[in-house]
Enzyme design. Structure first.
Site, PDB file in Angstrom:
ATOM      1  CB  THR A 301       6.596   5.148   5.162  1.00 47.51           C
ATOM      2  OG1 THR A 301       5.720   4.579   4.206  1.00 47.51           O
ATOM      3  CG2 THR A 301       7.948   5.400   4.535  1.00 47.51           C
ATOM      4  CG  HIS A 479       4.633  -0.688   5.103  1.00 48.22           C
ATOM      5  ND1 HIS A 479       3.791  -0.669   4.018  1.00 48.22           N
ATOM      6  CD2 HIS A 479       5.101   0.576   5.223  1.00 48.22           C
ATOM      7  CE1 HIS A 479       3.724   0.553   3.542  1.00 48.22           C
ATOM      8  NE2 HIS A 479       4.525   1.342   4.238  1.00 48.22           N
TER       9      HIS A 479
HETATM   10 MN    MN Z   1       5.588   2.889   3.189  1.00 59.75          MN
END
Ligand code: MN
Length: 721
Positions: A301, A479
């Site tokens: 992240t 992602h």
């Molecule tokens: Mn993430």
């Protein structure tokens, strides 16, 4: 009789010190630090931690031959451990974080936390941290505890050190089983403290900080010039049809956690998983990209955030946020935009220390960071990685509306995070997820569906409040959510076959949505190949800011000169024609990007081979230069024309609300905050079906002063006087 004698031996004294230290260390862990201990195994690992490095340090006193001096050394080492513990306890009360070497070196911050305001932070229970030492010294003085005058062999001292080192190794091993790659990828300081204790955390931090400062010491401006030459050559000119189209608009970034492109338009059991996001995807006012890839590495992240806001890659060996984010110089979106009159903020339902955000955001130039402390906190309000998404959006409005416009804000969602758990009360009875043997896959569609509804609720508010027409909204997935182990279960759902799944299919799974939505924007679904690294120049150009002078490793997705190739952090490259794996090896593996067929290198013409070799070299060079830039903190040697660097210490995320209100009131009639323009709050425009808030509308509508005061304990104490 023998038993009572034991405590009067030198080794017995050592054991007393270790046990009493462990007791207060664990006391602090439970009473002062919020470590988020979830299962009994974590408690067990934590109980081991004080018997490792902290005990090993005290054991050094056993090596001193002279009895008196040996006792004294052990006491002093115990005292040193205690001071470290106490300093952290006090610091934590103010900053919700642990002391790092960098913080200790940065004296202004320490004096802020540990100087004159310390007294205000003390609690009666703190005596427990000192009481053992006081009693032990008193017992020694009274002669109740006698100094054992017998000599103590070095072999015995060595045995004690060995035992403690064994505990340290066991501790590290068990921590690894519970939380793999904990030290390689330190995503949160509190995790390291939870598993390994304060001593090990501090030692590790010392090691890391020494290593990074030696790398930086040797850096110089020539290296920066090399990189500047590279990025300037790579620069893509803005597309005049889009340049400045969003000038002066608010920017709202919605970070969709673990959200993959294949979810868009996907149906399970005949129903769309994310109907609202699909409608945005198809909207004629949305620029959507269907060949857009995430490029994150170990920083996950935080890597995505880093790419989107700094235009540089994450690091090859860990998270840039945690390893260099506290000290590096950045030229990031919030800073660049502030010079155009923007105010910036992040809304996130996890603790601020996660991924070191509370430090990094200051260096990125964020005015405000609203972490878990600013939102509701009942047990059912949170799941997995923090506050549920519907609550995050709903409870953010009371802050958002008080911010001066134009603003640049980011929502970091968390509910759609592995293992994609959801409370029964949050599931949509009208949505039926898959029934595969893989629970992760079944759950994923449910949390994605929930996230979709959360985003929809926030859009409804944007429309009602009028913010919508003044805002550019960026929606992207950071992602993958499903990993290789889920391929077998997910393949048939997305129209693939698990039996002939290839590396090409795995690469396809790395596609994430990237959508730019704005009222009046000329949209369309674009097929350009791109990735997260391209987001910053794209955004800057839409806002009418030329990106040329900034160090960006990507290019504007809308530019006619956009470089239609993307490199993953592991070196995999995707172009319009090829998917190329093992790019660092002598014989990279090739797939046809259109049909997924594997190609042999020999089947290409000489000229094409040469072209690809050059392309690979360029893309790997790009990663290399980005790492060099970040690891050596080279941007400190460069100030783009017209760019005024921020002072990170100017930001204080404990008083976000007070600062916004002060600015709003000072501006008076000129305040551009929505609250001011509306002559009152707009929170009543927010509707949510979140069951948690059903009878707790005040979480959306009102500011909880007690909560705000708690964030700022010294301030509130002094104002009480
Ligand atoms: Mn993430």
């Amino acid at each position: 009789m023998k038993k009572s004698n034991f405590w009067q031996t030198r080794f017995g004294f050592f054991v007393i010190l270790v046990l009493t230290f462990a007791a207060k260390d664990l006391f602090a862990a439970y009473c002062d630090f919020n470590l988020g201990l979830s299962d009994p195994y974590q408690h067990f690992i934590m109980w081991l931690s004080p018997f490792g490095l902290a005990a090993a340090i005290i054991s050094l006193g056993l090596y001193v031959p002279r009895p008196r001096l040996s006792y004294l050394t052990m006491l002093l080492l115990d005292l040193a451990n205690t001071i470290l513990l106490f300093a952290n306890v006090v610091y934590y009360r103010q900053f919700n974080d642990f002391l790092t070497i960098k913080t200790i070196q940065n004296t202004s911050k320490v004096s802020q936390g540990l100087g004159k305001s310390t007294v205000a932070l003390l609690k009666p229970q703190d005596i427990l941290i000192w009481i053992d030492l006081i009693i032990i010294i008193a017992l020694l003085a009274m002669g109740k505890l006698k100094i054992d005058q017998r000599s103590y062999g070095i072999g015995s001292a060595f045995a004690a050190t060995n035992a403690t080192c064994f505990m340290l190794v066991l501790n590290l091993f068990l921590a690894e089983t519970s939380r793999p790659r904990l030290l390689v990828n330190t995503f949160d300081r509190s995790y390291v403290v939870k598993y390994l204790g304060l001593d090990t955390f501090t030692a590790y931090d010392m090691f890391k900080s020494a290593r990074s400062s030696s790398v930086k010491k040797n850096a110089n401006a020539d290296e920066l010039n090399q990189i500047l030459t590279f990025t300037q050559q790579n620069y893509a000119q803005p597309n005049s049809a889009y340049f400045g189209k969003a000038r002066g608009k608010n920017v709202i970034i919605i970070h969709l956690e673990s959200f993959q492109q294949f979810l868009i338009n996907l149906k399970v059991n005949g129903q769309e998983v994310t109907p609202f996001l699909n409608s945005i995807y198809k909207s004629k006012h949305t620029l959507a990209f269907d060949n857009f890839y995430h490029q994150v590495g170990l920083g996950r992240t935080s890597d995505a955030e880093n790419m989107l806001e700094t235009g540089t890659f994450g690091l090859s060996d860990g998270s840039a946020f945690t390893s260099i984010g506290s000290e590096n110089t950045f030229q990031a979106a919030p800073q660049i935009l502030r010079q155009r009159g923007y105010t910036s903020a992040v809304f996130h339902g996890n603790t601020g220390t996660f991924w070191n955000r509370n430090e990094v955001y200051k260096n990125l130039g964020y005015n405000y960071f609203f972490d878990a402390n600013y939102f509701s906190n009942q047990k059912n309000d949170k799941i997995g990685y923090g506050l549920k998404d519907k609550l995050l959006f709903a409870e953010s409005i009371k802050y958002l509306e008080r911010m001066q416009q134009p603003f640049y804000v980011k929502y970091l969602t968390v509910t759609n995070h592995i293992p994609f758990d959801m409370d029964e009360s949050d599931t949509d009875p009208n949505f039926k997820t898959t029934n595969t043997s893989d629970t992760t896959v079944n759950n994923y569609f449910e949390t994605a569906h929930y996230l979709d509804q959360a985003v929809q609720e926030s859009f409804t508010y944007l429309h009602k409040s009028g913010l919508y027409k003044n805002s550019l909204i960026i929606i992207y997935g950071d992602h993958y959510g499903l990993s290789d182990s889920d391929n077998a279960a997910v393949a048939p759902i997305i129209g693939k076959s698990a039996d002939n799944w290839t590396n090409y299919d795995t690469v396809e799974m790395q596609k994430v949505p990237y959508m730019i939505h704005m009222s009046g924007l000329k949209g369309g679904i674009k097929h350009e190949v791109g990735g997260e690294i391209d987001a910053l120049p794209t955004l800057l150009h839409l806002l009418g800011i030329n990106s040329q002078q900034y160090v960006n490793f990507g290019t504007d997705l809308l530019s006619k000169q956009h470089r239609s190739a993307v490199v993953f952090r592991n070196g995999t490259i995707v172009t319009k024609k090829y998917v190329i794996l093992s790019t660092r090896s002598k014989h990279p593996i090739l797939y046809d990007a259109q049909n997924g067929q594997q190609l042999t290198w020999k089947s290409l013409s000489q000229a094409e081979q040469k072209r690809l070799k050059k392309l690979i070299k360029f893309e790997l060079q790009s990663l290399h230069f980005s790492d060099m830039l970040n690891n050596r903190n080279l941007l400190r040697f460069y100030t783009p024309a017209g760019f005024v660097p921020d002072q990170p210490t100017q930001f204080d995320y404990k008083t976000n609300y007070q600062q916004m209100e002060r600015i709003r009131k000072q501006a008076g009639d000129r305040s551009t905050a929505l609250y001011s323009q509306n002559n009152g709050s707009t929170t009543s425009d927010y509707q949510t079906d979140a069951s948690e808030l059903k009878n707790r509308r005040s979480e959306i509508d009102s500011i909880d002063q007690t909560k705000l005061n708690k964030l700022n304990p010294t301030k509130s104490k002094t104002t009480q006087k």
